[in-house]
Design an enzyme around this catalytic site. Structure first.
Site, PDB file in Angstrom:
ATOM      1  N   GLN A   4      26.085 -67.909  31.879  1.00  0.00           N
ATOM      2  CA  GLN A   4      27.157 -67.902  30.600  1.00  0.00           C
ATOM      3  C   GLN A   4      26.376 -67.928  29.197  1.00  0.00           C
ATOM      4  O   GLN A   4      25.982 -69.189  29.175  1.00  0.00           O
ATOM      5  CB  GLN A   4      28.311 -68.754  30.846  1.00  0.00           C
ATOM      6  CG  GLN A   4      29.382 -68.692  29.616  1.00  0.00           C
ATOM      7  CD  GLN A   4      30.195 -69.980  29.930  1.00  0.00           C
ATOM      8  OE1 GLN A   4      29.846 -70.989  29.860  1.00  0.00           O
ATOM      9  NE2 GLN A   4      31.648 -69.667  30.040  1.00  0.00           N
ATOM     10  N   GLY A   5      26.383 -66.934  28.258  1.00  0.00           N
ATOM     11  CA  GLY A   5      25.671 -66.994  27.168  1.00  0.00           C
ATOM     12  C   GLY A   5      26.871 -67.001  26.051  1.00  0.00           C
ATOM     13  O   GLY A   5      27.113 -65.916  25.574  1.00  0.00           O
ATOM     14  N   SER A  18      23.361 -72.547  31.219  1.00  0.00           N
ATOM     15  CA  SER A  18      23.367 -73.102  32.608  1.00  0.00           C
ATOM     16  C   SER A  18      22.697 -72.056  33.562  1.00  0.00           C
ATOM     17  O   SER A  18      22.917 -70.642  33.565  1.00  0.00           O
ATOM     18  CB  SER A  18      24.353 -73.607  33.286  1.00  0.00           C
ATOM     19  OG  SER A  18      24.861 -74.588  32.283  1.00  0.00           O
ATOM     20  N   GLU A  26      37.421 -70.948  34.243  1.00  0.00           N
ATOM     21  CA  GLU A  26      36.336 -72.057  33.876  1.00  0.00           C
ATOM     22  C   GLU A  26      36.950 -73.350  33.962  1.00  0.00           C
ATOM     23  O   GLU A  26      36.720 -74.368  34.576  1.00  0.00           O
ATOM     24  CB  GLU A  26      35.336 -71.802  32.882  1.00  0.00           C
ATOM     25  CG  GLU A  26      34.219 -72.872  32.766  1.00  0.00           C
ATOM     26  CD  GLU A  26      33.475 -72.701  31.550  1.00  0.00           C
ATOM     27  OE1 GLU A  26      33.617 -71.728  30.696  1.00  0.00           O
ATOM     28  OE2 GLU A  26      32.123 -73.217  31.617  1.00  0.00           O
TER      29      GLU A  26
HETATM   30  C1  FAD Z   1      26.093 -79.686  31.224  1.00  0.00           C
HETATM   31  C2  FAD Z   1      26.451 -78.593  30.354  1.00  0.00           C
HETATM   32  C3  FAD Z   1      26.357 -77.323  30.806  1.00  0.00           C
HETATM   33  C4  FAD Z   1      26.788 -76.224  29.613  1.00  0.00           C
HETATM   34  N1  FAD Z   1      26.669 -75.032  30.120  1.00  0.00           N
HETATM   35  C5  FAD Z   1      26.715 -73.968  29.200  1.00  0.00           C
HETATM   36  C6  FAD Z   1      26.706 -72.681  29.710  1.00  0.00           C
HETATM   37  O1  FAD Z   1      26.320 -72.376  30.767  1.00  0.00           O
HETATM   38  N2  FAD Z   1      27.129 -71.781  28.853  1.00  0.00           N
HETATM   39  C7  FAD Z   1      27.381 -72.056  27.561  1.00  0.00           C
HETATM   40  O2  FAD Z   1      27.765 -71.075  26.744  1.00  0.00           O
HETATM   41  N3  FAD Z   1      27.459 -73.135  27.097  1.00  0.00           N
HETATM   42  C8  FAD Z   1      27.437 -74.419  27.917  1.00  0.00           C
HETATM   43  N4  FAD Z   1      27.504 -75.774  27.449  1.00  0.00           N
HETATM   44  C9  FAD Z   1      27.840 -75.890  26.204  1.00  0.00           C
HETATM   45  C10 FAD Z   1      29.144 -76.303  25.956  1.00  0.00           C
HETATM   46  O3  FAD Z   1      30.262 -75.512  26.242  1.00  0.00           O
HETATM   47  C11 FAD Z   1      29.317 -77.071  24.520  1.00  0.00           C
HETATM   48  O4  FAD Z   1      28.409 -78.191  24.278  1.00  0.00           O
HETATM   49  C12 FAD Z   1      30.624 -77.484  23.940  1.00  0.00           C
HETATM   50  O5  FAD Z   1      31.550 -76.292  23.809  1.00  0.00           O
HETATM   51  C13 FAD Z   1      30.694 -78.247  22.816  1.00  0.00           C
HETATM   52  O6  FAD Z   1      29.913 -77.774  21.690  1.00  0.00           O
HETATM   53  P1  FAD Z   1      28.519 -78.316  20.927  1.00  0.00           P
HETATM   54  O7  FAD Z   1      27.725 -79.072  21.992  1.00  0.00           O
HETATM   55  O8  FAD Z   1      28.189 -77.465  20.195  1.00  0.00           O
HETATM   56  O9  FAD Z   1      29.373 -79.584  20.259  1.00  0.00           O
HETATM   57  P2  FAD Z   1      30.217 -79.466  18.796  1.00  0.00           P
HETATM   58  O10 FAD Z   1      31.234 -78.423  18.796  1.00  0.00           O
HETATM   59  O11 FAD Z   1      29.199 -79.681  17.744  1.00  0.00           O
HETATM   60  O12 FAD Z   1      31.073 -80.987  18.722  1.00  0.00           O
HETATM   61  C14 FAD Z   1      30.392 -82.140  18.584  1.00  0.00           C
HETATM   62  C15 FAD Z   1      31.624 -82.990  18.536  1.00  0.00           C
HETATM   63  O13 FAD Z   1      32.696 -82.720  17.644  1.00  0.00           O
HETATM   64  C16 FAD Z   1      33.811 -82.630  18.405  1.00  0.00           C
HETATM   65  N5  FAD Z   1      34.764 -81.628  17.787  1.00  0.00           N
HETATM   66  C17 FAD Z   1      34.163 -80.488  17.240  1.00  0.00           C
HETATM   67  N6  FAD Z   1      35.381 -79.699  16.690  1.00  0.00           N
HETATM   68  C18 FAD Z   1      36.499 -80.416  16.933  1.00  0.00           C
HETATM   69  C19 FAD Z   1      37.778 -80.267  16.493  1.00  0.00           C
HETATM   70  N7  FAD Z   1      38.330 -79.162  15.975  1.00  0.00           N
HETATM   71  N8  FAD Z   1      38.452 -81.413  16.761  1.00  0.00           N
HETATM   72  C20 FAD Z   1      38.115 -82.676  17.417  1.00  0.00           C
HETATM   73  N9  FAD Z   1      36.882 -82.797  17.691  1.00  0.00           N
HETATM   74  C21 FAD Z   1      35.766 -81.858  17.415  1.00  0.00           C
HETATM   75  C22 FAD Z   1      33.538 -82.415  19.701  1.00  0.00           C
HETATM   76  O14 FAD Z   1      34.514 -83.002  20.632  1.00  0.00           O
HETATM   77  C23 FAD Z   1      32.145 -83.449  19.938  1.00  0.00           C
HETATM   78  O15 FAD Z   1      32.712 -84.494  20.289  1.00  0.00           O
HETATM   79  C24 FAD Z   1      27.206 -76.773  28.252  1.00  0.00           C
HETATM   80  C25 FAD Z   1      27.050 -77.962  28.071  1.00  0.00           C
HETATM   81  C26 FAD Z   1      26.969 -78.903  28.942  1.00  0.00           C
HETATM   82  C27 FAD Z   1      27.209 -80.257  28.291  1.00  0.00           C
END
Ligand code: FAD
Length: 376
Positions: free
Chosen positions: A121-122, A156, A239
């Site tokens: 998933q990208g 992933s 998902e």
């Molecule tokens: C084990 C794992 C597997 C993953 N696999 C994939 C994958 O295969 N493909 C893929 O595309 N992605 C994948 N991800 C990514 C995942 O979808 C993102 O990490 C997730 O959506 C959070 O985005 P971020 O890491 O950029 O955090 P950010 O969006 O930067 O968030 C940082 C913090 O701010 C908070 N925050 C942000 N916006 C708000 C809001 N509006 N209101 C309240 N709080 C807020 C968040 O809750 C978090 O605590 C994976 C992540 C993990 C941990």
């Protein structure tokens, strides 16, 4: 929905149980967590075994009760779970089934079911996680192709994937939710570079993916150009709504094992620990009921509803509480990475982030279920 086994369900359960009893002892040993090519081969091999026995499409085509029986029985017997097939079987495949053309369904779904192709998933980008709609990976039309440049992160299974469900921006002038398109991209296309990321548990299960003028045929677009946000919501509903259901059964099994271990090592005498185990038992029973609801709703409406966010929110926290309790049961042994549950405890930390953070699930529940005003 009546949850008791009908005579047909009971027959399915008995037949499956007998088959599992025969086939599981013949499976090769599970590869080490670091051996991704080995894990790919193992997970695809299991999917092929299911296919040959007529169980491959149970997540898609079967009645909800049959799917739930399948999950209960395979978990009870200690069968492999979907592993590297997670994206293909549990959210890219269902998205293509719901939104793809007949030709796309014929091209992509059978290889997923036969255990021949792995998907990743990208979606996420360095500056587009929770706020996914601000993604910047660009795609522009050149004849019958899109040309894609940008980068993805946390992808992933990228290292062992054949295909990627990819979100790109096709109209940079439109409002951010409007200019997005959902594409299926081959991971061996020229211009795709995968750089693995190591987790604190030591394995490189996700990666950064860099895209440098990668050509993706227009025929590999699912849904209309610039209508990708709607298709993305379908993917995310699978998902969050139904993809984790098998893990709830696994957690209930772990809970039983924890109680047995606590009795063995004497920690059962601690009333606070017994209380936590009791609360967790109630939690996971409730989550299993919610799972039954979500699976049933998905099969009635084609796509799981917003209840998936309720499930994802509570499940990810319950899973962390389960493995924190496991650490209390283990005592000092919780520092030994080779002990059961210790790596699971580390990986459980990611559950409140992956597939949408808990804060984002709470926003969805607040706005779409409780009808509260939109956050800023
Ligand atoms: C084990 C794992 C597997 C993953 N696999 C994939 C994958 O295969 N493909 C893929 O595309 N992605 C994948 N991800 C990514 C995942 O979808 C993102 O990490 C997730 O959506 C959070 O985005 P971020 O890491 O950029 O955090 P950010 O969006 O930067 O968030 C940082 C913090 O701010 C908070 N925050 C942000 N916006 C708000 C809001 N509006 N209101 C309240 N709080 C807020 C968040 O809750 C978090 O605590 C994976 C992540 C993990 C941990």
């Amino acid at each position: 929905m009546d949850l008791a086994d009908t005579p047909e369900d009971a027959e399915f359960r008995a037949r499956l149980r007998e088959w599992l009893g025969k086939v599981l002892p013949t499976l090769p040993p599970k590869p080490s967590p670091d051996d991704w090519p080995g894990r790919r081969a193992h997970d695809l091999g299991w999917q092929r075994t299911l296919y040959d026995a007529g169980y491959a499409d149970v997540h898609w085509a079967a009645a909800p009760t049959v799917r739930l029986i399948f999950l209960e029985e395979t978990e009870r017997a200690g069968a492999p779970y979907v592993g590297a097939n997670f994206v293909g079987l549990l959210h890219a495949g269902p998205t293509i089934a719901a939104e793809g053309s007949a030709g796309q369904r014929a091209r992509w779904l059978p290889p997923i079911l036969r255990g021949e192709e792995v998907w990743c998933q990208g979606f996420s980008e360095p500056d587009a996680g929770s706020d996914l709609a601000s993604l910047r990976t660009r795609a522009w039309r050149d004849g019958d192709d899109y040309v894609v440049s940008g980068s993805k992160i946390w992808t992933s299974h990228a290292e062992v994937a054949d295909w990627c469900e990819l979100l790109v921006r096709t109209d940079p002038t439109a409002a951010k939710h409007r200019g997005i398109t959902w594409l299926a991209m081959r991971m061996d296309a020229p211009g795709v570079t995968v750089r693995p990321l190591r987790t604190l548990a030591g394995s490189a299960e996700f990666a950064e993916v860099f895209l440098d003028e990668v050509r993706v045929p227009v025929a590999h677009r699912v849904g209309d150009e610039n209508d990708g946000w709607r298709v993305t919501m379908v993917t995310l509903s699978f998902e969050r709504g139904t993809a984790f259901v098998g893990e709830v059964v696994a957690c209930r099994r772990v809970l039983g094992e924890l109680a047995r271990e606590a009795r063995r090592n004497g920690r059962w005498d601690d009333p606070a620990l017994r209380r936590r185990l009791g609360l967790l038992d109630a939690e996971f029973r409730a989550l299993w009921r919610l799972t039954q609801w979500n699976v049933s709703e998905a099969s009635a409406g084609g796509v799981p509803g917003v209840g998936g966010s309720v499930f994802k929110l509570r499940y990810s926290h319950a899973r962390q509480e389960l493995y924190d309790t496991a650490a209390d049961v283990l005592g000092d042994e919780a520092l030994d990475l080779d002990r059961p549950w210790v790596l699971d405890r580390l990986s459980s930390l990611s559950y409140t982030i992956a597939a949408g953070t808990s804060q984002i699930q709470r926003n969805i529940v607040a706005e779409r279920i409780l009808g509260l005003p939109k956050g800023r």
